[in-house]
Scaffold this motif. Structure first.
Motif, mmCIF file in Angstrom:
data_model
loop_
_atom_site.group_PDB
_atom_site.id
_atom_site.type_symbol
_atom_site.label_atom_id
_atom_site.label_comp_id
_atom_site.label_asym_id
_atom_site.label_seq_id
_atom_site.Cartn_x
_atom_site.Cartn_y
_atom_site.Cartn_z
ATOM 1 N N TYR A 1 20.296 81.334 56.268
ATOM 2 C CA TYR A 1 21.569 82.013 55.998
ATOM 3 C C TYR A 1 22.747 81.056 56.198
ATOM 4 C CZ TYR A 1 18.314 85.830 56.905
ATOM 5 O OH TYR A 1 17.214 86.656 56.891
ATOM 6 N N SER A 2 23.890 81.467 55.701
ATOM 7 C CA SER A 2 25.106 80.668 55.862
ATOM 8 C C SER A 2 25.572 80.700 57.318
ATOM 9 C CB SER A 2 26.217 81.216 54.956
ATOM 10 O OG SER A 2 25.840 81.134 53.598
ATOM 11 N N PRO A 3 26.126 79.605 57.802
ATOM 12 C CA PRO A 3 26.570 79.561 59.205
ATOM 13 C C PRO A 3 27.736 80.504 59.466
ATOM 14 C CG PRO A 3 27.302 77.605 58.032
ATOM 15 C CD PRO A 3 26.379 78.326 57.105
ATOM 16 N N THR A 4 27.793 81.039 60.659
ATOM 17 C CA THR A 4 28.931 81.828 61.111
ATOM 18 C C THR A 4 29.496 81.165 62.365
ATOM 19 O OG1 THR A 4 27.754 83.284 62.661
ATOM 20 C CG2 THR A 4 27.747 83.927 60.325
ATOM 21 N N HIS A 5 30.730 81.515 62.686
ATOM 22 C CA HIS A 5 31.364 80.926 63.873
ATOM 23 C C HIS A 5 30.529 81.159 65.125
ATOM 24 C CE1 HIS A 5 34.786 81.291 61.094
ATOM 25 N NE2 HIS A 5 35.266 80.255 61.725
ATOM 26 N N GLU A 6 30.073 82.401 65.314
ATOM 27 C CA GLU A 6 29.389 82.706 66.569
ATOM 28 C C GLU A 6 28.030 82.008 66.668
ATOM 29 O OE1 GLU A 6 28.799 86.516 69.556
ATOM 30 O OE2 GLU A 6 29.353 86.844 67.459
ATOM 31 N N ILE A 7 27.331 81.887 65.533
ATOM 32 C CA ILE A 7 26.060 81.162 65.536
ATOM 33 C C ILE A 7 26.300 79.704 65.936
ATOM 34 C CG2 ILE A 7 24.263 80.208 64.038
ATOM 35 C CD1 ILE A 7 23.643 83.070 64.592
ATOM 36 N N ILE A 8 27.286 79.067 65.313
ATOM 37 C CA ILE A 8 27.549 77.655 65.585
ATOM 38 C C ILE A 8 28.118 77.454 66.990
ATOM 39 C CG2 ILE A 8 28.820 75.612 64.825
ATOM 40 C CD1 ILE A 8 26.577 76.481 62.956
ATOM 41 N N ASN A 9 29.000 78.341 67.430
ATOM 42 C CA ASN A 9 29.541 78.238 68.798
ATOM 43 C C ASN A 9 28.445 78.384 69.840
ATOM 44 O OD1 ASN A 9 32.158 77.866 67.888
ATOM 45 N ND2 ASN A 9 32.706 80.025 68.048
ATOM 46 N N THR A 10 27.506 79.283 69.583
ATOM 47 C CA THR A 10 26.404 79.476 70.533
ATOM 48 C C THR A 10 25.523 78.237 70.594
ATOM 49 O OG1 THR A 10 26.419 81.845 70.032
ATOM 50 C CG2 THR A 10 24.497 80.989 71.185
ATOM 51 N N LEU A 11 25.306 77.619 69.435
ATOM 52 C CA LEU A 11 24.533 76.385 69.411
ATOM 53 C C LEU A 11 25.262 75.291 70.190
ATOM 54 C CD1 LEU A 11 21.899 75.344 68.229
ATOM 55 C CD2 LEU A 11 23.120 74.792 66.125
ATOM 56 N N TYR B 1 27.334 75.756 72.634
ATOM 57 C CA TYR B 1 27.246 76.126 74.045
ATOM 58 C C TYR B 1 25.910 75.666 74.641
ATOM 59 C CZ TYR B 1 26.117 79.246 77.948
ATOM 60 O OH TYR B 1 25.700 79.755 79.147
ATOM 61 N N LEU B 2 24.831 75.843 73.881
ATOM 62 C CA LEU B 2 23.514 75.469 74.390
ATOM 63 C C LEU B 2 23.415 73.960 74.617
ATOM 64 C CD1 LEU B 2 21.364 77.876 72.217
ATOM 65 C CD2 LEU B 2 21.425 77.828 74.717
ATOM 66 N N TYR B 3 23.959 73.187 73.678
ATOM 67 C CA TYR B 3 23.965 71.735 73.891
ATOM 68 C C TYR B 3 24.837 71.362 75.088
ATOM 69 C CZ TYR B 3 21.356 70.496 69.697
ATOM 70 O OH TYR B 3 20.363 70.326 68.765
ATOM 71 N N ASP B 4 25.924 72.082 75.268
ATOM 72 C CA ASP B 4 26.834 71.802 76.380
ATOM 73 C C ASP B 4 26.136 72.009 77.721
ATOM 74 O OD1 ASP B 4 29.069 71.323 77.922
ATOM 75 O OD2 ASP B 4 29.994 73.263 77.516
ATOM 76 N N ILE B 5 25.447 73.138 77.862
ATOM 77 C CA ILE B 5 24.814 73.408 79.165
ATOM 78 C C ILE B 5 23.624 72.467 79.415
ATOM 79 C CG2 ILE B 5 25.554 75.819 79.273
ATOM 80 C CD1 ILE B 5 22.813 76.689 78.407
ATOM 81 N N GLU B 6 23.105 71.856 78.349
ATOM 82 C CA GLU B 6 22.041 70.863 78.521
ATOM 83 C C GLU B 6 22.610 69.470 78.783
ATOM 84 O OE1 GLU B 6 18.320 72.613 75.887
ATOM 85 O OE2 GLU B 6 19.800 71.350 74.884
ATOM 86 N N ILE C 1 30.249 68.834 70.899
ATOM 87 C CA ILE C 1 31.494 68.563 70.180
ATOM 88 C C ILE C 1 31.270 68.669 68.678
ATOM 89 C CG2 ILE C 1 33.070 66.682 69.537
ATOM 90 C CD1 ILE C 1 33.043 65.819 72.482
ATOM 91 N N PHE C 2 30.156 68.141 68.209
ATOM 92 C CA PHE C 2 29.849 68.203 66.779
ATOM 93 C C PHE C 2 29.833 69.654 66.291
ATOM 94 C CE2 PHE C 2 26.687 68.935 63.478
ATOM 95 C CZ PHE C 2 27.131 68.105 62.473
ATOM 96 N N TYR C 3 29.159 70.532 67.030
ATOM 97 C CA TYR C 3 29.007 71.912 66.561
ATOM 98 C C TYR C 3 30.295 72.724 66.726
ATOM 99 C CZ TYR C 3 24.138 71.256 65.458
ATOM 100 O OH TYR C 3 22.975 70.819 64.868
ATOM 101 N N TYR C 4 31.061 72.483 67.779
ATOM 102 C CA TYR C 4 32.343 73.188 67.891
ATOM 103 C C TYR C 4 33.289 72.780 66.756
ATOM 104 C CZ TYR C 4 31.439 75.402 72.418
ATOM 105 O OH TYR C 4 30.952 76.194 73.425
ATOM 106 N N ASN C 5 33.259 71.499 66.379
ATOM 107 C CA ASN C 5 34.055 71.068 65.231
ATOM 108 C C ASN C 5 33.547 71.714 63.946
ATOM 109 O OD1 ASN C 5 36.271 69.217 65.847
ATOM 110 N ND2 ASN C 5 34.708 67.890 66.745
ATOM 111 N N ALA C 6 32.233 71.826 63.829
ATOM 112 C CA ALA C 6 31.649 72.471 62.648
ATOM 113 C C ALA C 6 32.062 73.934 62.565
ATOM 114 C CB ALA C 6 30.130 72.348 62.690
ATOM 115 N N VAL D 1 39.480 75.560 72.665
ATOM 116 C CA VAL D 1 39.470 75.485 74.134
ATOM 117 C C VAL D 1 38.310 74.613 74.607
ATOM 118 C CG1 VAL D 1 39.067 76.814 76.244
ATOM 119 C CG2 VAL D 1 40.686 77.658 74.536
ATOM 120 N N GLU D 2 37.132 74.830 74.029
ATOM 121 C CA GLU D 2 35.957 74.070 74.456
ATOM 122 C C GLU D 2 36.061 72.596 74.050
ATOM 123 O OE1 GLU D 2 33.772 75.200 76.521
ATOM 124 O OE2 GLU D 2 34.753 77.158 76.485
#
Length: 349
Positions: A257-267, A269-274, A281-286, A309-310
């Motif tokens: 499916y096409s990306p949505t803000h919440e899907i990409i932000n959650t991704l 977030y997961l990289y951030d906590i790891e 940064i790449f995904y928040y910009n995306a 913010v992130e």
């Protein structure tokens, strides 16, 4: 110009009924109240505003009650509301103006808005709120009921706020689903989705996971609900600290499916906590480049405020102070009085 019937189904709504009826009386040509068994002062309050008060024997089916209320409407268009809704003066003015304009629209879609105690919007989505009478519009679903829009559909910048005062029974809807299952009722895709959500909100995470997976295997799914199912599965895996599994479910979504803000932000977030700041940064910009969502449950903060913010925080961690301040200023334009913005203002000074 068109006339408007406003329909309610109520039960023990004395805490908020007077508030909404005092607003509705300004623009309604007819107020319909369908009571499903009130034992408080709801009926007495309703009588101050209308003589169109009807009794409906509750049968564990919200659609039947709503359809009964619609059957009593006599005006050109029908609007439905809940007793704990709220309409601001500005939005009342918009409804009054709408009524004066010639139209051949069958369904007016209005925003349904949830706000926090500070008045910030936390969730919004469009609902089929005003419908042309005698056009065969029927409610479906015994809980989380819905009307399928048809004909000419128009999306309007009119907001209805949901303002609860007293918390209801958190298991009410789940109990209705369990009764239906016990009675052998086969769930539609939409009912399966909302059943899975109710299991999640009542902390039955294992059962919720199974229910969401069953939903995703069904046909005739509503695209925003598909997104919601993937996100809630992700939350279940995050709650178990299964971060790899959480990322995999998001990547599975992005393959289909096409990306949505919440899907990409959650991704992100997961990289951030790891600890993978570069990927976060790449995904928040995306996320900032995703198409704005119109349908389904939407938290408008996901569109730009959260990514900015992130990114401000993450760029600071990387030592890139110019980009950190840039994204802080972008977030500040959106919510200048947000607590994180006020804190960061002092920090950047």
């Amino acid at each position: 110009m068109f006339s408007l019937s406003v329909c309610f189904i109520i039960k023990n709504e004395e805490a908020t009924l007077d508030r909404i009826l005092n607003q509705v009386k300004i623009f309604a040509d007819e107020i319909i109240i369908v009571d499903t068994g009130s034992t408080d002062k709801s009926i007495d309050i309703a009588k101050k505003y209308t003589d169109n008060i009807f009794q409906f024997e509750w049968c564990n089916d919200f659609s039947k009650a709503r359809n009964f209320s619609f059957s009593k409407a006599t005006k050109d268009y029908i609007m439905w509301l809940d007793a704990d809704d709220y309409i601001s003066p500005n939005n009342i003015t918009k409804i009054l103006k709408l009524k004066t304009q010639p139209t051949d629209t069958h369904v007016f879609m209005l925003k349904y808005v949830m706000k926090d105690k500070s008045g910030n919007t936390t969730l919004e989505f469009f609902r089929e709120r005003i419908l042309k009478n005698r056009c065969g519009f029927i409610w479906h679903g015994f809980v989380h009921e819905v009307i399928t829009p048809k004909g000419k559909i128009e999306y309007l910048d009119i907001e209805i706020e949901h303002r609860k005062i007293n918390a209801g029974n958190p298991k009410r809807n789940l109990n209705l689903y369990n009764i239906a299952k016990k009675n052998g009722i086969k769930f539609s895709a939409r009912e399966q989705y909302y059943y899975a959500r109710e299991l999640y909100y009542n902390n039955y995470f294992h059962s919720s996971e199974k229910a969401f997976k069953k939903y995703l295997s069904l046909n005739n799914k509503y695209p925003p609900d598909i997104t919601g199912a993937y996100l809630m599965l992700t939350k279940i895996y995050i709650s178990r600290s299964s971060f790899k599994r959480a990322k995999n479910i998001l990547f599975d979504y992005l393959k289909k499916y096409s990306p949505t803000h919440e899907i990409i932000n959650t991704l992100a977030y997961l990289y951030d906590i790891e600890g993978d700041i570069t990927s976060a940064i790449f995904y928040y910009n995306a996320s900032l480049n995703c198409e704005i969502q119109q349908l389904g449950f939407v938290n408008p903060d996901e569109f730009a405020f959260i990514p900015h913010v992130e990114l401000s925080r993450l760029y600071y961690k990387q030592g890139n102070f110019d980009l950190a301040k840039y994204h802080h200023n972008q977030a500040k334009k959106i919510k200048p009085n947000h607590t994180s913005i006020i804190y960061n203002n002092q920090f950047f000074k």
